[in-house]
Design a protein around this motif. Structure first.
Motif, PDB file in Angstrom:
ATOM      1  N   ALA A 173      30.629  32.638  40.830  1.00  0.00           N
ATOM      2  CA  ALA A 173      31.987  32.146  41.086  1.00  0.00           C
ATOM      3  C   ALA A 173      32.073  30.648  40.848  1.00  0.00           C
ATOM      4  CB  ALA A 173      32.400  32.495  42.518  1.00  0.00           C
ATOM      5  N   ILE A 174      31.029  29.914  41.191  1.00  0.00           N
ATOM      6  CA  ILE A 174      31.006  28.472  40.945  1.00  0.00           C
ATOM      7  C   ILE A 174      31.025  28.192  39.443  1.00  0.00           C
ATOM      8  CG2 ILE A 174      29.565  26.401  41.134  1.00  0.00           C
ATOM      9  CD1 ILE A 174      28.669  27.537  43.899  1.00  0.00           C
ATOM     10  N   ALA A 175      30.184  28.930  38.699  1.00  0.00           N
ATOM     11  CA  ALA A 175      30.125  28.742  37.246  1.00  0.00           C
ATOM     12  C   ALA A 175      31.452  29.118  36.590  1.00  0.00           C
ATOM     13  CB  ALA A 175      28.983  29.573  36.666  1.00  0.00           C
ATOM     14  N   GLU A 176      32.076  30.207  37.070  1.00  0.00           N
ATOM     15  CA  GLU A 176      33.367  30.634  36.508  1.00  0.00           C
ATOM     16  C   GLU A 176      34.442  29.591  36.765  1.00  0.00           C
ATOM     17  OE1 GLU A 176      37.367  31.866  36.770  1.00  0.00           O
ATOM     18  OE2 GLU A 176      36.161  31.739  38.602  1.00  0.00           O
ATOM     19  N   ALA A 177      34.464  29.027  37.965  1.00  0.00           N
ATOM     20  CA  ALA A 177      35.473  28.024  38.306  1.00  0.00           C
ATOM     21  C   ALA A 177      35.310  26.780  37.434  1.00  0.00           C
ATOM     22  CB  ALA A 177      35.358  27.665  39.785  1.00  0.00           C
ATOM     23  N   ARG A 178      34.078  26.366  37.240  1.00  0.00           N
ATOM     24  CA  ARG A 178      33.839  25.192  36.392  1.00  0.00           C
ATOM     25  C   ARG A 178      34.249  25.461  34.954  1.00  0.00           C
ATOM     26  NH1 ARG A 178      27.825  23.966  38.899  1.00  0.00           N
ATOM     27  NH2 ARG A 178      28.490  22.570  40.598  1.00  0.00           N
ATOM     28  N   SER A 188      34.902  33.859  44.977  1.00  0.00           N
ATOM     29  CA  SER A 188      35.931  32.967  44.444  1.00  0.00           C
ATOM     30  C   SER A 188      36.940  32.611  45.525  1.00  0.00           C
ATOM     31  CB  SER A 188      36.656  33.640  43.272  1.00  0.00           C
ATOM     32  OG  SER A 188      35.760  34.067  42.275  1.00  0.00           O
ATOM     33  N   ALA A 189      37.349  33.609  46.288  1.00  0.00           N
ATOM     34  CA  ALA A 189      38.338  33.376  47.346  1.00  0.00           C
ATOM     35  C   ALA A 189      37.774  32.467  48.429  1.00  0.00           C
ATOM     36  CB  ALA A 189      38.776  34.717  47.937  1.00  0.00           C
ATOM     37  N   MET A 190      36.487  32.615  48.733  1.00  0.00           N
ATOM     38  CA  MET A 190      35.880  31.757  49.742  1.00  0.00           C
ATOM     39  C   MET A 190      35.877  30.307  49.265  1.00  0.00           C
ATOM     40  SD  MET A 190      32.230  32.067  51.759  1.00  0.00           S
ATOM     41  CE  MET A 190      31.188  31.434  50.434  1.00  0.00           C
ATOM     42  N   LEU A 191      35.562  30.087  47.998  1.00  0.00           N
ATOM     43  CA  LEU A 191      35.597  28.730  47.449  1.00  0.00           C
ATOM     44  C   LEU A 191      37.005  28.147  47.528  1.00  0.00           C
ATOM     45  CD1 LEU A 191      33.327  29.173  44.295  1.00  0.00           C
ATOM     46  CD2 LEU A 191      32.764  27.875  46.357  1.00  0.00           C
ATOM     47  N   ASP A 192      38.011  28.955  47.213  1.00  0.00           N
ATOM     48  CA  ASP A 192      39.391  28.487  47.293  1.00  0.00           C
ATOM     49  C   ASP A 192      39.770  28.163  48.738  1.00  0.00           C
ATOM     50  OD1 ASP A 192      39.766  28.623  44.591  1.00  0.00           O
ATOM     51  OD2 ASP A 192      40.924  30.476  44.610  1.00  0.00           O
ATOM     52  N   ILE A 228      39.530  23.947  40.607  1.00  0.00           N
ATOM     53  CA  ILE A 228      38.961  22.973  41.541  1.00  0.00           C
ATOM     54  C   ILE A 228      38.147  23.691  42.613  1.00  0.00           C
ATOM     55  CG2 ILE A 228      39.512  21.242  43.292  1.00  0.00           C
ATOM     56  CD1 ILE A 228      42.013  20.569  41.677  1.00  0.00           C
ATOM     57  N   ILE A 229      36.921  23.239  42.796  1.00  0.00           N
ATOM     58  CA  ILE A 229      36.068  23.715  43.882  1.00  0.00           C
ATOM     59  C   ILE A 229      35.361  22.505  44.487  1.00  0.00           C
ATOM     60  CG2 ILE A 229      35.682  26.022  42.888  1.00  0.00           C
ATOM     61  CD1 ILE A 229      32.913  25.001  41.954  1.00  0.00           C
ATOM     62  N   PRO A 230      34.805  22.649  45.675  1.00  0.00           N
ATOM     63  CA  PRO A 230      34.048  21.527  46.240  1.00  0.00           C
ATOM     64  C   PRO A 230      32.849  21.178  45.364  1.00  0.00           C
ATOM     65  CG  PRO A 230      34.548  23.167  47.931  1.00  0.00           C
ATOM     66  CD  PRO A 230      34.881  23.784  46.615  1.00  0.00           C
ATOM     67  N   GLU A 231      32.427  19.927  45.434  1.00  0.00           N
ATOM     68  CA  GLU A 231      31.227  19.506  44.714  1.00  0.00           C
ATOM     69  C   GLU A 231      29.999  20.103  45.383  1.00  0.00           C
ATOM     70  OE1 GLU A 231      28.845  15.417  43.403  1.00  0.00           O
ATOM     71  OE2 GLU A 231      30.958  15.318  44.004  1.00  0.00           O
ATOM     72  N   ILE A 232      29.067  20.563  44.568  1.00  0.00           N
ATOM     73  CA  ILE A 232      27.837  21.155  45.095  1.00  0.00           C
ATOM     74  C   ILE A 232      26.774  20.066  45.198  1.00  0.00           C
ATOM     75  CG2 ILE A 232      26.122  22.975  44.848  1.00  0.00           C
ATOM     76  CD1 ILE A 232      29.040  23.958  45.118  1.00  0.00           C
ATOM     77  N   VAL A 233      26.177  19.924  46.365  1.00  0.00           N
ATOM     78  CA  VAL A 233      25.064  19.008  46.572  1.00  0.00           C
ATOM     79  C   VAL A 233      23.826  19.858  46.818  1.00  0.00           C
ATOM     80  CG1 VAL A 233      24.091  17.180  48.018  1.00  0.00           C
ATOM     81  CG2 VAL A 233      26.554  17.238  47.545  1.00  0.00           C
ATOM     82  N   THR A 234      22.900  19.839  45.860  1.00  0.00           N
ATOM     83  CA  THR A 234      21.679  20.630  45.986  1.00  0.00           C
ATOM     84  C   THR A 234      20.756  19.998  47.015  1.00  0.00           C
ATOM     85  OG1 THR A 234      21.842  21.363  43.686  1.00  0.00           O
ATOM     86  CG2 THR A 234      19.683  21.528  44.734  1.00  0.00           C
ATOM     87  N   CYS A 235      20.358  20.779  47.991  1.00  0.00           N
ATOM     88  CA  CYS A 235      19.549  20.277  49.110  1.00  0.00           C
ATOM     89  C   CYS A 235      18.204  20.989  49.127  1.00  0.00           C
ATOM     90  CB  CYS A 235      20.274  20.499  50.436  1.00  0.00           C
ATOM     91  SG  CYS A 235      21.925  19.768  50.487  1.00  0.00           S
ATOM     92  N   PRO A 236      17.131  20.322  48.701  1.00  0.00           N
ATOM     93  CA  PRO A 236      15.825  20.979  48.683  1.00  0.00           C
ATOM     94  C   PRO A 236      15.327  21.392  50.070  1.00  0.00           C
ATOM     95  CG  PRO A 236      15.806  19.003  47.334  1.00  0.00           C
ATOM     96  CD  PRO A 236      17.078  18.982  48.117  1.00  0.00           C
ATOM     97  N   PRO A 240      24.015  35.529  44.183  1.00  0.00           N
ATOM     98  CA  PRO A 240      24.478  35.665  42.795  1.00  0.00           C
ATOM     99  C   PRO A 240      25.997  35.611  42.665  1.00  0.00           C
ATOM    100  CG  PRO A 240      22.893  37.390  43.303  1.00  0.00           C
ATOM    101  CD  PRO A 240      23.147  36.659  44.570  1.00  0.00           C
ATOM    102  N   GLY A 241      26.702  36.241  43.599  1.00  0.00           N
ATOM    103  CA  GLY A 241      28.162  36.244  43.535  1.00  0.00           C
ATOM    104  C   GLY A 241      28.728  34.845  43.671  1.00  0.00           C
ATOM    105  N   LEU A 242      28.166  34.055  44.572  1.00  0.00           N
ATOM    106  CA  LEU A 242      28.651  32.689  44.781  1.00  0.00           C
ATOM    107  C   LEU A 242      28.284  31.798  43.605  1.00  0.00           C
ATOM    108  CD1 LEU A 242      30.095  30.764  46.675  1.00  0.00           C
ATOM    109  CD2 LEU A 242      27.940  30.414  47.898  1.00  0.00           C
ATOM    110  N   VAL A 243      27.058  31.931  43.099  1.00  0.00           N
ATOM    111  CA  VAL A 243      26.641  31.134  41.941  1.00  0.00           C
ATOM    112  C   VAL A 243      27.524  31.446  40.734  1.00  0.00           C
ATOM    113  CG1 VAL A 243      24.757  30.782  40.289  1.00  0.00           C
ATOM    114  CG2 VAL A 243      24.265  30.876  42.751  1.00  0.00           C
TER     115      VAL A 243
END
Length: 571
Positions: free
Chosen positions: A34-39, A6-10, A44-52, A29-32
């Motif tokens: 934290a993203i779900a919790e923030a949403r 969470s802190a890294m996203l902030d 506010i967090i950066p937009e995630i762009v999924t890159c295959p 898992p921790g980052l995923v």
């Protein structure tokens, strides 16, 4: 729970990062979470762009910075994802493109001692001795996140280094356990984390260069990437107009000088001939250039004075580099050019001397312009030429269009025949690893969504760019662009390299050099299948303008990407 993730996203938000170009794995898992919790909680967090594909994601971050000036984040999976960044790491390092790469790491516990402990077989296999070492030689900074207590400080230090000249990518990694731990919530004063302020020339250097410019008969500036900063282009134009200095681009990766200006003397790449402007100059100032000339083909005249101004004049990542400069200064181009212009304005150069310089350079400018335009003629033999194709694009786009180029053997063609006048209008990788153009076009479009984006690529570069991933992303994230493919059915550059060294050898007489793509893939069809793109293949020059016009209409009005596969002469 507010965690290290969470802190890294902030920290990313505090640093102005808008996008995370992500390829998640079992180490996140921790980052995923934290993203779900923030949403869920509206943070506010950066937009995630999924890159295959990881290289496409990093190339997109590269392009976004080029079009915005703001570094972005790339997230990949342990050492496998780090390696899959592949040539994009090289391109960011050589192109001095700042961005933050974060990779997870295999958990360091295996019996459930901490949250995130190993629970999948792959976590033993993906644990390597020195994950950071995979990319250390290309990074300005690398570190491991071990606790949430200082994760923000680590992120901001990394980005401070990335943003300070010479700029470049940085790499952080963190295992699952520390990324899951509870962390303190802190607010960062970002005024304390600014990049190092740019240097100018020392007073003695300004005086020496100004005196040399005042004495010179044919002063010339050679540059490759002064255009990273549009203000530097403005300063370069002002200085050259003040003193009648000619400008030659060597291997340009940006737009460095208006092509219509009579002091513009063209660009040089691998052409095996002496450059006329470089031979004429009695004073050469190299400003922001890694390869100002290739001495076996072209170099300054004997006795010409050479000075060097660069963000990295020692070229510390190059084992071999020397240009015989009388003086070299590590300085910011904008600052140095303004210093010189101010000093020369105060000196009052004789108007007749400036006029003589301008006349000499204008003569070469006009000669070159006429030669370039002749190459754009409609091909009467029915074979589309790259010069004709680029001229067609130029006639159909508007003045605000942004270009990405990875056209390799046609690099000079694109720069010569687009003939651009606006700073910040064209971007290349700055490196030598192919596959940048597709991801970069997505990043450029994300940074400037109101602009039309056109990417030029060779057919080899097109395949390296992983077009299936590129065009899926372009559709998913609504970043349509026009991609022009120069299809010569193979890799022309390796052939040119072999024949340059062995012009009369066996390779020159061989029926094949194992570099052809015959029969060629359906390049446009790949984009249509992966991203619903407009797809066209053109062999007849009479059809080219209408096809490009239809492709541009699709990009602008339907918001779909378009790929035009142009068959040029077989390599």
């Amino acid at each position: 729970m507010y965690t290290t993730s969470s802190a890294m996203l902030d920290a990313f938000v505090e640093a102005g990062i808008s996008y995370i170009f992500a390829n998640f794995g079992s180490d996140h898992p921790g980052l995923v979470e934290a993203i779900a919790e923030a949403r869920a909680n509206g943070r506010i967090i950066p937009e995630i762009v999924t890159c295959p594909n990881e290289m496409v994601g990093m190339s997109a971050a590269h392009g976004f910075w080029q079009a915005s000036g703001v570094p972005q984040a790339v997230v990949v999976h342990v050492e496998c994802g780090t390696q899959a960044l592949a040539g994009a790491v090289h391109n960011a390092a050589k192109g001095r493109a700042p961005m933050l790469i974060f990779a997870g790491a295999s958990p360091y516990t295996q019996n459930g001692e901490e949250t995130g402990s190993r629970n999948e077989f792959i976590q033993w296999i993906q644990d390597v001795h020195d994950q950071r070492g995979i990319v250390r030689g290309y990074m300005k900074y690398d570190n491991e996140i071990r606790t949430g207590s200082n994760v923000k400080e680590i992120v901001h230090r990394a980005l401070q280094l990335a943003n300070s000249e010479p700029k470049g990518p940085v790499y952080l990694m963190g295992a699952r356990e520390p990324m899951e731990q509870e962390a303190p919530q802190k607010v960062t004063d970002m005024t304390r984390w600014t990049a190092i302020q740019p240097n100018g020339l020392p007073a003695g250097g300004v005086e020496e260069l100004a005196a040399a410019l005042a004495r010179a008969k044919h002063p010339l500036i050679v540059t490759s990437y002064v255009g990273r900063n549009p203000a530097a282009v403005e300063a370069l134009v002002k200085l050259c107009e003040t003193a009648g200095i000619g400008v030659l681009e060597s291997v340009p990766m940006w737009h460095n000088f208006p092509h219509s200006n009579p002091l513009y003397l063209g660009n040089q790449w691998n052409e095996p001939r002496q450059n006329e402007a470089l031979a004429l100059a009695d004073l050469v100032i190299v400003v922001d250039s890694d390869v100002p000339w290739i001495p076996v083909h072209s170099k300054p005249a004997p006795g010409a004075l050479i000075y060097h101004i660069d963000v990295d004049p020692l070229k510390t990542q190059m084992p071999l580099f020397h240009i015989d400069a009388l003086r070299s200064w590590q300085a910011d181009a904008t600052t140095a050019l303004l210093q010189l212009e101010d000093r020369l304005s105060g000196m009052g150069l004789p108007p007749e001397a400036i006029s003589e310089r301008r006349a000499a350079w204008t003569s070469l400018h006009v000669k070159r312009h006429n030669e370039v335009r002749l190459l754009e003629a409609y091909p009467l033999d029915g074979q589309i030429t790259p010069q004709f194709a680029v001229a067609c694009v130029r006639e159909l786009v508007d003045d605000e269009t942004l270009f990405v180029t990875e056209s390799i053997s046609n690099y000079p063609t694109v720069y010569n025949h687009l003939a651009l006048d606006r700073a910040g209008s064209i971007f290349a990788s700055g490196g030598g690893s192919l596959g940048y153009n597709g991801g970069a076009a997505i990043g450029v479009k994300l940074a400037q969504p109101d602009k039309t984006v056109v990417a030029f690529t060779g057919d080899g570069s097109y395949m390296f760019s992983v077009p299936s991933a590129v065009h899926w992303m372009a559709r998913r994230y609504q970043t349509p662009f026009l991609q022009i493919v120069f299809n010569n059915r193979g890799w022309k550059s390796p052939k040119l390299s072999a024949l340059a060294v062995h012009p009369n050898g066996y390779a020159a007489k061989a029926s094949t050099l194992d570099v052809t793509f015959d029969p060629p893939p359906d390049y446009a069809g790949i984009a249509a299948a992966a991203g619903g793109a407009f797809a066209a293949s053109v062999t007849n020059p009479a059809e080219l303008r209408s096809v490009i016009a239809a492709a541009l209409k699709t990009v602008r009005e339907e918001k779909r990407s378009a790929v035009v596969d142009i068959h040029i002469a077989h390599l």
